[in-house]
Design an enzyme around this catalytic site. Structure first.
Site, PDB file in Angstrom:
ATOM      1  N   THR A  77     -42.463   4.561  73.279  1.00  0.00           N
ATOM      2  CA  THR A  77     -42.090   3.523  72.316  1.00  0.00           C
ATOM      3  C   THR A  77     -43.324   2.997  71.581  1.00  0.00           C
ATOM      4  OG1 THR A  77     -40.222   2.919  73.728  1.00  0.00           O
ATOM      5  CG2 THR A  77     -40.912   1.293  72.086  1.00  0.00           C
ATOM      6  N   ASN A 158     -32.415  13.098  72.196  1.00  0.00           N
ATOM      7  CA  ASN A 158     -32.318  12.805  73.625  1.00  0.00           C
ATOM      8  C   ASN A 158     -30.889  12.877  74.141  1.00  0.00           C
ATOM      9  OD1 ASN A 158     -32.748  10.455  71.767  1.00  0.00           O
ATOM     10  ND2 ASN A 158     -31.767   9.365  73.467  1.00  0.00           N
ATOM     11  N   GLY A 207     -45.046  10.175  79.250  1.00  0.00           N
ATOM     12  CA  GLY A 207     -45.286  10.806  80.545  1.00  0.00           C
ATOM     13  C   GLY A 207     -44.041  10.961  81.394  1.00  0.00           C
ATOM     14  N   HIS A 208     -43.201   9.908  81.444  1.00  0.00           N
ATOM     15  CA  HIS A 208     -42.113   9.942  82.428  1.00  0.00           C
ATOM     16  C   HIS A 208     -40.973  10.876  82.052  1.00  0.00           C
ATOM     17  CE1 HIS A 208     -38.892   7.204  80.746  1.00  0.00           C
ATOM     18  NE2 HIS A 208     -39.887   6.795  79.993  1.00  0.00           N
ATOM     19  N   THR A 244     -58.268  -1.415  78.685  1.00  0.00           N
ATOM     20  CA  THR A 244     -58.795  -0.512  79.711  1.00  0.00           C
ATOM     21  C   THR A 244     -57.755   0.543  80.057  1.00  0.00           C
ATOM     22  OG1 THR A 244     -60.215  -2.258  80.554  1.00  0.00           O
ATOM     23  CG2 THR A 244     -59.777  -0.410  82.041  1.00  0.00           C
ATOM     24  N   CYS A 332     -20.217   0.633  77.266  1.00  0.00           N
ATOM     25  CA  CYS A 332     -19.361  -0.549  77.373  1.00  0.00           C
ATOM     26  C   CYS A 332     -20.140  -1.685  78.013  1.00  0.00           C
ATOM     27  CB  CYS A 332     -18.137  -0.280  78.222  1.00  0.00           C
ATOM     28  SG  CYS A 332     -17.411   1.312  77.944  1.00  0.00           S
TER      29      CYS A 332
HETATM   30  C1  LIG Z   1     -37.456   8.118  76.362  1.00  0.00           C
HETATM   31  C2  LIG Z   1     -37.658   8.286  74.903  1.00  0.00           C
HETATM   32  C3  LIG Z   1     -38.482   7.418  74.179  1.00  0.00           C
HETATM   33  C4  LIG Z   1     -39.148   6.223  74.800  1.00  0.00           C
HETATM   34  O1  LIG Z   1     -40.188   6.544  75.669  1.00  0.00           O
HETATM   35  P1  LIG Z   1     -40.708   5.392  76.667  1.00  0.00           P
HETATM   36  O2  LIG Z   1     -41.927   5.976  77.291  1.00  0.00           O
HETATM   37  O3  LIG Z   1     -39.605   5.170  77.646  1.00  0.00           O
HETATM   38  O4  LIG Z   1     -41.008   4.205  75.840  1.00  0.00           O
HETATM   39  C5  LIG Z   1     -38.636   7.640  72.838  1.00  0.00           C
HETATM   40  N1  LIG Z   1     -38.028   8.656  72.218  1.00  0.00           N
HETATM   41  C6  LIG Z   1     -37.233   9.527  72.869  1.00  0.00           C
HETATM   42  C7  LIG Z   1     -36.595  10.641  72.136  1.00  0.00           C
HETATM   43  C8  LIG Z   1     -37.018   9.358  74.234  1.00  0.00           C
HETATM   44  O5  LIG Z   1     -36.202  10.202  74.874  1.00  0.00           O
END
Ligand SMILES: *Cc1c(COP(=O)(O)O)cnc(C)c1O
Length: 394
Positions: A77, A158, A207-208, A244, A332
């Site tokens: 983000t 996504n 990363g996640h 940092t 919902c």
């Molecule tokens: C998950 C996602 C984000 C956001 O990434 P974060 O690290 O959770 O802020 C942005 N764009 C897409 C397409 C995503 O799937």
């Protein structure tokens, strides 16, 4: 209620992924013994700086970029916001943005709220998509004007996994001297990317979404692209992002990128095979089920299927009883019964959009898990349909 990790069938990898054990191992020393500040003058801190340098190279290698083009951020983000706001500040005389109707909230919400955020009025073109989620490149070309400050188009969606031809679109933007940003959070690690050979100015990753920790992201900034920082502060990241460094997560992301390069083959063969087996099995065994999104032009790990006349959240709750994790395209929970903006943009009929489920796999999924889901889903859908006032068995 708790769900023990070893019992969970995790098919929600577009929401977040498991941290690879190799990534945890690579991070551990930087959470314990090697706690020096990479900016310090002493060797103790300096060696941490060297480890960051190594990670930067690993990430650049996965993207076909140069290490100097990698800027660490706190998440996908932040990367998206940084790229878009930088371009708008670079060209204060331009007030037009081109994006799509199916962007992730990280881009969508920023664009929706730009006026509040910047105190300026922007004209935003949100390009429509076809019913299979694909985009019309000619329409994109026609949308560009002399006032366009930046284009922001995701590489992979996504919710559906559908891919946009961002390399071709970046070439078109370049002809008009317009900066091009792509949110590639879902694409990185799942398909080969070689930024050297593109005209993409900015690329976001997180990363996640590729088996590294939450809270670490990257913004790729092409060499020569004008850049204005989002976070001002110290001289970290060559003055492009103060604060940092999140050292351990950066090291982890470096390792995750190296692993992703190694797993790229498996992702596009074994994971894709599992996805296809799951998808074909569900479409075959469950009547009135349909695929959302282009069957070929998409990520290898994602399938989005609508089960007509049932509610996505009800499906998820039943799946949850079997510890199967996935996502729904209707929310919902927000109080509204609105299906997702992505499925709405694709014109998915109301009765189908509400019952959409996204399964997103990873290299950690197995054939046994797919078989279990295939054995479980038909009875869940049948049971819910019995309760549905709209469903009439044919
Ligand atoms: C998950 C996602 C984000 C956001 O990434 P974060 O690290 O959770 O802020 C942005 N764009 C897409 C397409 C995503 O799937």
């Amino acid at each position: 209620m708790s769900a023990s990790p070893d019992k969970v069938i995790y098919m929600d990898n577009n929401a977040t992924t498991r941290i690879a054990p190799e990534v945890v191992d690579a991070m551990m020393p930087y959470l314990t013994d090697y706690y020096g500040n990479p900016s310090s003058m002493h060797t103790f801190g300096g060696q941490v700086g060297l480890a960051i340098k190594q990670a930067r190279r690993e990430i650049a290698d996965l993207l076909g970029a140069a290490p100097e083009e990698i800027v660490f951020t706190s998440c996908g983000t932040e990367s998206d916001s940084t790229a878009i706001l930088s371009a708008l500040q670079t060209y204060p005389e331009k007030n037009h943005i081109v994006t799509t109707r199916v962007e992730h909230p990280a881009v969508k919400t920023l664009c929706d709220n730009l006026e509040i955020f910047t105190g300026r009025k922007y004209h935003i073109t949100r390009l429509p998509v076809a019913s299979d989620g694909t985009i019309d490149v000619r329409q994109f070309r026609d949308s560009l004007t002399d006032d366009t400050a930046i284009v922001s188009v995701m590489w992979a969606n996504n919710e559906t996994g559908v891919l946009f031809p961002v390399e071709e679109m970046a070439d078109i933007a370049k002809e008009r001297d317009i900066l091009f940003h792509t949110d590639a959070v879902q694409a990185v690690g799942k398909m080969p990317i070689n930024l050297k050979e593109t005209n993409i100015n900015f690329l976001s990753l997180s990363g996640h979404k590729l088996h590294a920790p939450k809270g670490i992201g990257v913004l790729y900034v092409r060499k020569g692209t004008p850049f204005i920082p989002f976070m001002n502060g110290g001289h970290q990241e060559f003055g492009r992002r103060g604060g940092t460094e999140n050292v351990a997560s950066i090291i982890g992301l470096g390792k995750a990128c190296t692993l992703a390069a190694e797993n790229m083959g498996a992702e596009n063969t074994r994971v894709k095979m599992l996805r296809d087996r799951l998808e074909q099995g569900l479409l075959r065994s469950i009547p009135k089920s349909l695929l959302n999104g282009h069957p070929e032009e998409r990520l290898p790990n994602t399938t989005n299927i609508s089960f007509e006349y049932v509610e996505g959240e009800a499906i998820l709750l039943h799946m949850n009883q079997y510890n199967i994790c996935a996502s729904s395209g209707s929310a919902c929970t927000s109080g509204s019964l609105e299906p997702s903006h992505v499925l709405r943009a694709m014109g998915v009929p109301f009765t189908a959009a509400h019952g959409s489920i996204r399964f997103s796999l990873s290299v950690y999924n197995t054939e046994e898990e797919v078989d279990f889901v295939l054995a479980t889903m038909p009875s869940i859908i049948a049971k819910l349909r019995e309760l549905s006032p709209f469903w009439e068995d044919e």
